[in-house]
Design a protein around this motif. Structure first.
Motif, PDB file in Angstrom:
ATOM      1  N   UNK A 169       0.691  -1.313   0.053  1.00  0.00           N
ATOM      2  CA  UNK A 169      -0.028   0.058  -0.032  1.00  0.00           C
ATOM      3  C   UNK A 169       0.837   1.197   0.049  1.00  0.00           C
ATOM      4  N   UNK A 170       2.125   1.158  -0.074  1.00  0.00           N
ATOM      5  CA  UNK A 170       3.108   2.217   0.057  1.00  0.00           C
ATOM      6  C   UNK A 170       3.537   2.588  -1.341  1.00  0.00           C
ATOM      7  N   UNK A 171       2.925   3.903  -1.813  1.00  0.00           N
ATOM      8  CA  UNK A 171       3.350   4.191  -3.128  1.00  0.00           C
ATOM      9  C   UNK A 171       4.807   4.477  -3.611  1.00  0.00           C
ATOM     10  N   UNK A 172       5.536   4.511  -2.642  1.00  0.00           N
ATOM     11  CA  UNK A 172       6.958   4.604  -3.057  1.00  0.00           C
ATOM     12  C   UNK A 172       7.558   3.271  -3.517  1.00  0.00           C
ATOM     13  N   UNK A 173       6.917   2.443  -2.577  1.00  0.00           N
ATOM     14  CA  UNK A 173       7.562   0.876  -2.824  1.00  0.00           C
ATOM     15  C   UNK A 173       6.794   0.531  -4.010  1.00  0.00           C
ATOM     16  N   UNK A 174       5.597   0.783  -4.253  1.00  0.00           N
ATOM     17  CA  UNK A 174       4.987   0.341  -5.707  1.00  0.00           C
ATOM     18  C   UNK A 174       5.773   1.092  -6.870  1.00  0.00           C
ATOM     19  N   UNK A 175       6.230   2.233  -6.828  1.00  0.00           N
ATOM     20  CA  UNK A 175       6.891   2.795  -7.773  1.00  0.00           C
ATOM     21  C   UNK A 175       8.072   2.208  -7.999  1.00  0.00           C
ATOM     22  N   UNK A 204      -5.087  -1.141  -7.010  1.00  0.00           N
ATOM     23  CA  UNK A 204      -4.568  -0.574  -6.039  1.00  0.00           C
ATOM     24  C   UNK A 204      -3.269   0.299  -6.163  1.00  0.00           C
ATOM     25  N   UNK A 205      -2.718  -0.183  -7.280  1.00  0.00           N
ATOM     26  CA  UNK A 205      -1.598   0.283  -7.653  1.00  0.00           C
ATOM     27  C   UNK A 205      -1.304   0.965  -9.008  1.00  0.00           C
ATOM     28  N   UNK A 206      -2.254   1.307  -9.699  1.00  0.00           N
ATOM     29  CA  UNK A 206      -2.363   1.678 -10.985  1.00  0.00           C
ATOM     30  C   UNK A 206      -1.842   3.335 -11.117  1.00  0.00           C
ATOM     31  N   UNK A 207      -1.874   3.932 -10.419  1.00  0.00           N
ATOM     32  CA  UNK A 207      -1.251   5.338 -10.097  1.00  0.00           C
ATOM     33  C   UNK A 207       0.194   5.355 -10.070  1.00  0.00           C
ATOM     34  N   UNK A 208       0.618   4.512  -9.466  1.00  0.00           N
ATOM     35  CA  UNK A 208       2.190   4.296  -9.431  1.00  0.00           C
ATOM     36  C   UNK A 208       2.695   3.780 -10.852  1.00  0.00           C
ATOM     37  N   UNK A 209       1.797   2.888 -11.288  1.00  0.00           N
ATOM     38  CA  UNK A 209       2.448   2.163 -12.421  1.00  0.00           C
ATOM     39  C   UNK A 209       2.060   3.050 -13.551  1.00  0.00           C
ATOM     40  N   UNK A 210       1.244   3.968 -13.569  1.00  0.00           N
ATOM     41  CA  UNK A 210       1.277   4.997 -14.449  1.00  0.00           C
ATOM     42  C   UNK A 210       2.422   6.000 -14.647  1.00  0.00           C
ATOM     43  N   UNK A 211       2.934   6.027 -13.393  1.00  0.00           N
ATOM     44  CA  UNK A 211       3.819   7.214 -13.016  1.00  0.00           C
ATOM     45  C   UNK A 211       5.308   6.541 -13.748  1.00  0.00           C
TER      46      UNK A 211
END
Length: 232
Positions: A169-175, A204-211
């Protein structure tokens, strides 16, 4: 229900649009795939009416029945996930894309079994970015050798990479996880300039994926609601 699915798709398209703008991505550079496993063909028909063109399926027999039932629609069918050797022929004959190739043996079978009358089968290699034993996928270290071999096979078009990183759930880890896949993708493009697809990101992580450069996000529950129990 039709209104709900249409509203869900509209919200997701808006979310994608906002993320494209936020991360300096080109407008419409990210496609939405509606993942419809365990959902009836009637709901896919509603999604299609709301603009969903890319349809993702994980369970082969269920998917084949839906493809036949919905053959009057202009849909692009994606097979997602690990593939057993005895399932390659129907996948090669009925799908437009495959997102779960992680072995040369499977790629060869898909190549040999793709009917010559059909366009080349689009392939994304699945990368196991966190080396999780519970997930399929080629390691980042073994990826270049596999990619170069698959790119040589007839009746296949190697398009890019697919990944399902460790849930976080951590966006930095996702990115960070998605960036590893994106960096591997960029490295491969120097030898395989035709690569144009990064299949990364779910609800749950599409924003990080798009980034980090995703070009296809795979969304199920946020379109169709909670899944039924998968078929045996």
């Amino acid at each position: 229900m039709a209104t709900t699915i249409a509203q869900n798709i509209a919200k997701l398209q808006q979310r994608i649009s906002v993320a494209e703008q936020k991360y300096q991505r080109d407008h419409d550079s990210v496609k939405l795939m509606a993942v419809s496993k365990t959902k009836p063909a009637a709901l896919i028909r509603e999604a299609a009416a709301a603009g969903a063109y890319h349809i993702g399926e994980n369970y082969l027999q269920e998917a084949l029945e839906k493809i036949i039932e919905l053959k009057d629609l202009d849909l692009c069918w994606h097979f997602i996930g690990p593939i057993q050797s005895n399932k390659t022929r129907p996948i090669a004959e009925h799908f437009d894309w495959v997102h779960g190739v992680d072995r040369l043996k499977i790629a060869r079978r898909l190549s040999e079994q793709r009917p010559p009358s059909l366009p080349a089968l689009n392939i994304c290699l699945q990368v196991n970015v966190n080396d999780e034993s519970s997930k399929s996928g080629v390691s980042l270290a073994e990826l270049p050798e596999l990619a170069l071999a698959v790119a040589e096979l007839p009746q296949l078009q190697l398009r890019g990479l697919m990944a399902i990183p460790k849930a976080s759930t951590d966006q930095q880890e996702q990115r960070h996880n998605f960036a590893q896949v994106a960096n591997a993708f960029k490295a491969l493009q120097s030898q395989l300039p035709q690569l144009d697809t990064l299949s990364m990101g779910m609800s749950g992580d599409m924003d990080a994926a798009i980034a980090e450069g995703s070009t296809i996000v795979r969304i199920g529950t946020d379109i169709f609601g909670a899944r039924a129990t998968p078929p045996a």
